[in-house]
Design a protein around this motif. Structure first.
Motif, PDB file in Angstrom:
ATOM      1  N   ASN A 191       1.121   3.918  -3.175  1.00  0.00           N
ATOM      2  CA  ASN A 191       0.672   5.297  -2.996  1.00  0.00           C
ATOM      3  C   ASN A 191       1.806   6.313  -2.958  1.00  0.00           C
ATOM      4  O   ASN A 191       1.562   7.503  -3.141  1.00  0.00           O
TER       5      ASN A 191
ATOM      6  N   TYR B   1       0.830  -1.206   0.000  1.00  0.00           N
ATOM      7  CA  TYR B   1       0.000   0.000   0.000  1.00  0.00           C
ATOM      8  C   TYR B   1       0.866   1.259   0.000  1.00  0.00           C
ATOM      9  O   TYR B   1       0.641   2.173  -0.795  1.00  0.00           O
TER      10      TYR B   1
ATOM     11  N   ARG C 102       0.833   4.745 -10.257  1.00  0.00           N
ATOM     12  CA  ARG C 102      -0.567   5.188 -10.313  1.00  0.00           C
ATOM     13  C   ARG C 102      -0.921   5.881 -11.619  1.00  0.00           C
ATOM     14  O   ARG C 102      -2.082   6.123 -11.880  1.00  0.00           O
TER      15      ARG C 102
END
Length: 167
Positions: free
Chosen positions: A81, A77, A87
């Motif tokens: 991020n 995670y 992303r």
């Protein structure tokens, strides 16, 4: 060959869990957890005359079955991020000489001879720049002829370890 792709968090989690748990040490730990679990179950069901499990067996079992996957998930995670590259929607151009990657915040060109290794998984191509960092190409974003063309480009690589699935 041009590819436009975006890796979702869910896809990234599945990929990294599969990569983590395919390692020999992780398989060994899973076997240890299974043995400990069977020990506890067989002791309480009186199947065998086993010694009573002590607190260390329970702690080890909880660490392997509960704590370790949670820590792996938290690490995945944070990594996902904290990385703009993961992303972003990526546009890749793959040629026999290099791979060009353009994201919303970066542009990258890598010559094939500078690649550490290339691995094909059932749903992914992983192009490693070093032993920890890989360019992730989901096969879901490729047509069948693109996959074959990509494999042909990879077969022509010299001095780059290539692990392709049998076509």
């Amino acid at each position: 060959m041009k590819i436009k792709t975006k890796v979702t968090f869910k896809e990234y989690v599945k990929l990294l869990y599969s990569l983590v748990y395919e390692r020999l040490i992780m398989k060994f730990l899973i076997c240890v957890a299974i043995v400990l679990l069977l020990w506890v179950i067989f002791y309480y069901l009186n199947f065998f005359t086993l010694p009573k499990p002590i607190i260390y067996q329970y702690i080890t079992l909880i660490l392997i079955v509960v704590v370790q996957p949670i820590i792996i998930y938290i690490t995945i995670y944070r990594n996902y991020n904290s990385s703009n590259h993961l992303r972003e929607t990526l546009e890749m151009e793959i040629t026999p000489k290099e791979i060009k990657i353009e994201g919303e915040s970066f542009y990258l060109e890598i010559k094939w001879h500078k690649i550490f290794k290339i691995v094909e998984k059932p749903n992914w191509f992983l192009i490693y720049q070093n032993n920890l960092s890989a360019i992730i190409i989901p096969k879901k974003d490729l047509r069948a002829d693109d996959i074959n063309m990509f494999r042909e480009i990879l077969k022509d690589m010299v001095n780059v370890p290539v692990e392709l699935l049998d076509s």
